[in-house]
Design an enzyme around this catalytic site. Structure first.
Site, PDB file in Angstrom:
ATOM      1  N   THR A   1     -10.221  18.671  -4.025  1.00  0.00           N
ATOM      2  CA  THR A   1      -9.344  17.341  -4.429  1.00  0.00           C
ATOM      3  C   THR A   1      -9.595  17.339  -5.870  1.00  0.00           C
ATOM      4  OG1 THR A   1     -11.183  15.958  -3.764  1.00  0.00           O
ATOM      5  CG2 THR A   1      -9.450  16.085  -2.148  1.00  0.00           C
TER       6      THR A   1
ATOM      7  N   THR B   1     -17.749  12.207   0.491  1.00  0.00           N
ATOM      8  CA  THR B   1     -16.533  12.785   0.303  1.00  0.00           C
ATOM      9  C   THR B   1     -16.943  14.374   0.247  1.00  0.00           C
ATOM     10  OG1 THR B   1     -15.664  11.085  -0.986  1.00  0.00           O
ATOM     11  CG2 THR B   1     -14.319  12.976  -1.064  1.00  0.00           C
TER      12      THR B   1
ATOM     13  N   ASN C   1     -10.988   7.805 -11.183  1.00  0.00           N
ATOM     14  CA  ASN C   1     -10.771   6.823  -9.993  1.00  0.00           C
ATOM     15  C   ASN C   1      -9.926   5.558 -10.287  1.00  0.00           C
ATOM     16  OD1 ASN C   1     -12.653   7.889  -7.964  1.00  0.00           O
ATOM     17  ND2 ASN C   1     -13.900   8.206  -9.751  1.00  0.00           N
TER      18      ASN C   1
ATOM     19  N   THR D   1      -2.447   7.310  -7.669  1.00  0.00           N
ATOM     20  CA  THR D   1      -1.247   7.469  -8.321  1.00  0.00           C
ATOM     21  C   THR D   1      -0.985   8.507  -9.497  1.00  0.00           C
ATOM     22  OG1 THR D   1      -2.057   6.059  -9.770  1.00  0.00           O
ATOM     23  CG2 THR D   1      -0.745   5.030  -8.100  1.00  0.00           C
TER      24      THR D   1
END
Length: 385
Positions: A143, A176, A380, A385
């Protein structure tokens, strides 16, 4: 692509693809399996499913998607996680009940199942035992990671290797991060589970990037048994070595990080005490920002240790800073002997290490993290977006 990969060495099949931020990886290996999962009360749908499926102690494949965490998605999310195992089972010819599933990405959004089904059908025919296959699988699950993360530990008679992803929302108790570990050792489900829990405690659970614990953390380990029987203690040590290598790569790749931060606490009464102190220091924003600014404000390390809830004599501790090649003393048995010029010089590189001796016992623990930079806020502040 000439590196030694788990696919080539262990015969694990894999492949992956990425379309924008949406990726999918398939990994196939049949054997005894164990898993560890996030301790967050809010658990993603794949975690809820895998906590049930791993009880069978067997895995044949794993399907992983990136871009959507499938977390806080209720009954629909759980059904979608089940659907992912069915997609992989159908595409690979394995049992969905023995298929692991993991997701990473934005929380609170539903999976695009048609996309995942299409990606699965595209990836499945290509899975292979090559370094390229492993690279593509590792890329697919990333990611905000900036680097792929691989590890391979080769011992006499057996090997352990794996891939992982993790960059932000990293804290003790896993964060994560997804890890998929494989070995050709033959080991039972119970000793495998015990070894994975211990290795996780001493590696992934001691990584702190920002202090948050994710909804999706998972580490799965599959043992094919191709190399035959291995002594449990020998296997456990090798697994810990592999997990530590992966954990250090996660810390080094913290979101916006410029430096790897390592804290080793020695001289504790219990390993738990050493771990608590190391984790408290590594997650301190004041320590992390000082490391970023290459400011030898080492008093922040001692102050953080003092609030860890562990009893020790502050007037007996010793502290060093290291650049990886040389140690510079800061405190000796409670006496300040810091050479601030040397300490600052030790902070110029990509890795900064503190060694803190509590002078209270013989146990120790190491934790890993990174500095805290403006870039972390930028990443972050615009994550969705």
């Amino acid at each position: 692509m000439s590196f030694k990969s788990i696919c080539a060495v262990l015969g694990v099949k894999a492949w992956g693809m990425k379309e924008g931020k949406f990726g999918l990886a398939l990994i196939e290996a049949h054997g005894t399996a164990a898993g560890v999962f996030t301790e967050n009360l809010v658990k993603a749908a794949p975690i809820e499913l895998m906590r049930k499926q791993i009880k069978a102690g067997k895995l044949e494949a794993v399907i992983v998607n990136s871009g959507c965490a499938n977390a806080y998605t209720g009954k629909r999310g759980y059904a979608d996680a089940v659907a992912m195992t069915e997609y992989a089972g159908s595409a690979l010819g394995v049992q969905p009940a023995h298929t692991g599933v993991a997701s990473t990405g934005v929380i609170g959004r539903y999976l695009d199942l048609p996309l995942i089904k299409r990606q699965c059908e595209t990836v499945a025919p290509k899975i292979d035992r090559t370094p390229e296959a492993e690279i593509l699988a590792a890329q697919a699950i990333m990611t905000t990671d900036t680097i792929q993360k691989h590890a391979l530990v080769e011992k006499e008679g057996f090997c352990i290797g794996g891939i992982t992803k993790g960059s932000g929302m990293i804290a003790p108790n896993m964060g994560t991060m997804l890890a998929f570990i494989y070995t050709d050792a033959e080991i039972g489900a119970k000793p495998l589970s015990d070894a994975l829990k211990l290795a996780t405690r001493r590696s992934f659970n001691r990584v702190v990037v920002d202090g948050d614990t994710s909804t999706n953390d998972i580490a799965l380990c599959t043992a094919t048994g191709d190399a035959g029987n291995v002594k449990a203690a020998e296997f456990s040590a090798a697994l810990e070595e592999c997990c530590r290598a992966l954990a250090e790569q996660i810390a080094k790749d913290g979101e916006g990080a410029t430096k790897l931060l390592q804290i080793t606490v020695t001289g504790a009464k219990k390993e738990d005490d050493a771990e608590k102190v190391a984790r408290t220091v590594i997650e301190s924003p004041l320590v992390k920002t000082a490391v970023y600014g290459e400011d030898p404000n080492w008093g922040r390390v001692v102050a953080a240790a003092g609030r860890a809830g562990v009893k020790f004599d502050p007037n007996a501790v010793s502290l060093w800073i290291s650049d990886g090649s040389k140690k510079y003393p800061l405190v000796k048995s409670g006496e300040i002997i810091a050479d601030l010029h040397a300490a600052k010089k030790a902070m110029h590189g990509r890795k900064v290490t503190f060694i803190l001796d509590l002078a209270a016992g013989k146990e120790q623990a190491t934790a890993w993290g990174c500095d805290l930079t403006e870039r972390y806020v930028e990443i972050n502040g615009r994550y969705t977006t």
